[in-house]
Design a protein around this motif. Structure first.
Motif, PDB file in Angstrom:
ATOM      1  N   GLU A 150      76.425  35.422  67.218  1.00 47.55           N
ATOM      2  CA  GLU A 150      76.826  34.562  68.326  1.00 47.55           C
ATOM      3  C   GLU A 150      77.241  33.177  67.833  1.00 47.55           C
ATOM      4  OE1 GLU A 150      77.469  33.407  72.397  1.00 47.55           O
ATOM      5  OE2 GLU A 150      77.551  35.250  71.210  1.00 47.55           O
TER       6      GLU A 150
ATOM      7  N   ARG B 274      80.547  33.373  66.270  1.00 45.73           N
ATOM      8  CA  ARG B 274      81.597  33.585  67.273  1.00 45.73           C
ATOM      9  C   ARG B 274      82.060  32.276  67.903  1.00 45.73           C
ATOM     10  NH1 ARG B 274      82.349  33.798  72.577  1.00 45.73           N
ATOM     11  NH2 ARG B 274      80.161  33.331  73.072  1.00 45.73           N
ATOM     12  N   ILE B 275      81.131  31.386  68.202  1.00 43.11           N
ATOM     13  CA  ILE B 275      81.512  30.145  68.890  1.00 43.11           C
ATOM     14  C   ILE B 275      81.829  28.994  67.935  1.00 43.11           C
ATOM     15  CG2 ILE B 275      80.190  30.775  70.942  1.00 43.11           C
ATOM     16  CD1 ILE B 275      78.027  28.833  70.110  1.00 43.11           C
TER      17      ILE B 275
ATOM     18  N   LYS C 182      85.173  27.027  68.007  1.00 43.00           N
ATOM     19  CA  LYS C 182      85.397  26.127  69.138  1.00 43.00           C
ATOM     20  C   LYS C 182      85.003  24.681  68.808  1.00 43.00           C
ATOM     21  CE  LYS C 182      84.761  29.814  72.525  1.00 43.00           C
ATOM     22  NZ  LYS C 182      84.027  30.269  73.729  1.00 43.00           N
TER      23      LYS C 182
ATOM     24  N   THR D 243      72.433  24.765  65.746  1.00 37.45           N
ATOM     25  CA  THR D 243      73.592  25.086  66.591  1.00 37.45           C
ATOM     26  C   THR D 243      73.692  24.106  67.760  1.00 37.45           C
ATOM     27  OG1 THR D 243      73.539  27.438  66.005  1.00 37.45           O
ATOM     28  CG2 THR D 243      74.632  26.852  68.074  1.00 37.45           C
TER      29      THR D 243
ATOM     30  N   HIS E 286      76.999  21.540  68.243  1.00 41.02           N
ATOM     31  CA  HIS E 286      77.871  21.614  69.413  1.00 41.02           C
ATOM     32  C   HIS E 286      77.729  20.384  70.303  1.00 41.02           C
ATOM     33  CE1 HIS E 286      79.664  25.627  68.934  1.00 41.02           C
ATOM     34  NE2 HIS E 286      78.557  25.890  68.253  1.00 41.02           N
TER      35      HIS E 286
ATOM     36  N   SER F 121      81.668  20.404  71.917  1.00 42.08           N
ATOM     37  CA  SER F 121      82.494  21.599  71.756  1.00 42.08           C
ATOM     38  C   SER F 121      82.831  22.345  73.042  1.00 42.08           C
ATOM     39  CB  SER F 121      81.792  22.588  70.818  1.00 42.08           C
ATOM     40  OG  SER F 121      80.645  23.130  71.470  1.00 42.08           O
ATOM     41  N   GLU F 122      82.285  21.918  74.165  1.00 42.91           N
ATOM     42  CA  GLU F 122      82.494  22.611  75.437  1.00 42.91           C
ATOM     43  C   GLU F 122      81.884  24.013  75.425  1.00 42.91           C
ATOM     44  OE1 GLU F 122      86.639  22.515  76.449  1.00 42.91           O
ATOM     45  OE2 GLU F 122      86.701  20.332  76.598  1.00 42.91           O
ATOM     46  N   CYS F 123      80.873  24.191  74.587  1.00 44.46           N
ATOM     47  CA  CYS F 123      80.151  25.471  74.543  1.00 44.46           C
ATOM     48  C   CYS F 123      78.732  25.306  75.098  1.00 44.46           C
ATOM     49  CB  CYS F 123      80.075  25.993  73.109  1.00 44.46           C
ATOM     50  SG  CYS F 123      81.646  26.553  72.442  1.00 44.46           S
TER      51      CYS F 123
ATOM     52  N   ASP G 131      77.112  28.487  76.384  1.00 44.19           N
ATOM     53  CA  ASP G 131      76.761  29.406  75.300  1.00 44.19           C
ATOM     54  C   ASP G 131      75.498  28.942  74.581  1.00 44.19           C
ATOM     55  OD1 ASP G 131      79.223  31.292  75.124  1.00 44.19           O
ATOM     56  OD2 ASP G 131      80.095  29.293  75.135  1.00 44.19           O
TER      57      ASP G 131
END
Length: 249
Positions: free
Chosen positions: A11, A14-15, A18, A208, A212, A217-219, A222
């Motif tokens: 995961e 994956r992000i 971004k 993480t 972010h 990161s606009e995650c 997530d």
């Protein structure tokens, strides 16, 4: 615990694309390098555990924890970069001085090398401009991890340095006859394995969130989902551990 860590690794990878960053800001580059190191080294731990191997896990975990400490400090204060760069120059000075001195066959390329002497002078000059390195304890203290330094990190260092405590626990088992027997390629107890994997999960979730948040990161959804899943998994693990340790009725 391992299955969750595998899913977590997938995961966060994956992000990761971004995350947008400025390639001209050296502290940001260092921050992302530390995060990438954490991901890669935890991946190495996953590979070992998927093969049922414990030797080497805690040695790698020590490096992961040190990277996490630096990541926390650098994210909180971009000026921490100066200490890291200063240490880079000081380590180069140690290597070059040993090589120029001569007598070390592994550093023979430095002997009589005018360019090496110029680079040594450069690194000495740069090191003099930058702050001194912090001790390992002070780095942990700055990151708010003094308890971890005195407990988890202590154990990981024992494992990494092959101290007597680590050697005995790693390679000797007491048989039914009370005699000590040598053990090799034997997995550690499940509680120790779970503790190491829990530390990996904790560091990967924490780093993480830091990355972010730092890079906006606009995650957020997530990252929040990752954190919630980790809390639920950890609560379930702690409940199961408490159940297994409870005395029989």
């Amino acid at each position: 615990m391992l299955d969750f860590l595998v899913d977590l690794r997938d995961e966060v990878v994956r992000i990761l694309p971004k995350v947008r960053y400025n390639r001209k800001i050296s502290s940001d580059l260092l921050l992302l390098s530390l995060y990438a190191t954490i991901i890669e080294q935890i991946d190495s731990i996953i590979v070992l555990r998927q093969r049922g191997i414990s030797p080497g896990v805690d040695v790698i975990l020590r490096a992961v924890l040190e990277a996490y400490v630096d990541l926390k400090n650098l994210a909180a204060d971009p000026g921490y970069r100066d200490m890291m760069i200063g240490e880079y120059h000081r380590q180069w000075v140690k290597l070059a001085e040993a090589g120029i001195k001569g007598g070390n066959p592994y550093l023979a390329s430095f002997d009589g090398n005018e360019e090496a002497a110029k680079r040594l002078a450069h690194h000495k000059g740069e090191a003099a401009k930058l702050p001194s390195s912090l001790s390992v304890f002070d780095r942990f203290r700055l990151a708010g991890l003094t308890d971890e330094y005195r407990s988890i990190y202590n154990s990981l260092c024992n494992e990494s340095h092959n101290n007597v405590r680590a050697l005995i626990s790693r390679h000797f088992r007491t048989g039914e006859d009370g005699e000590q027997r040598l053990s090799i390629f034997e997995d550690t107890d499940s509680n120790s394995v779970s503790a190491s994997l829990d530390a990996c999960n904790t560091i990967l979730v924490g780093s993480t969130a830091i990355i972010h948040r730092h890079f906006k990161s606009e995650c957020e959804d997530d990252v929040n989902n990752i954190h919630q899943r980790w809390i639920e998994m950890r609560n379930a693990w702690e409940a199961e551990a408490a159940k297994s340790e409870a005395p029989a009725a």
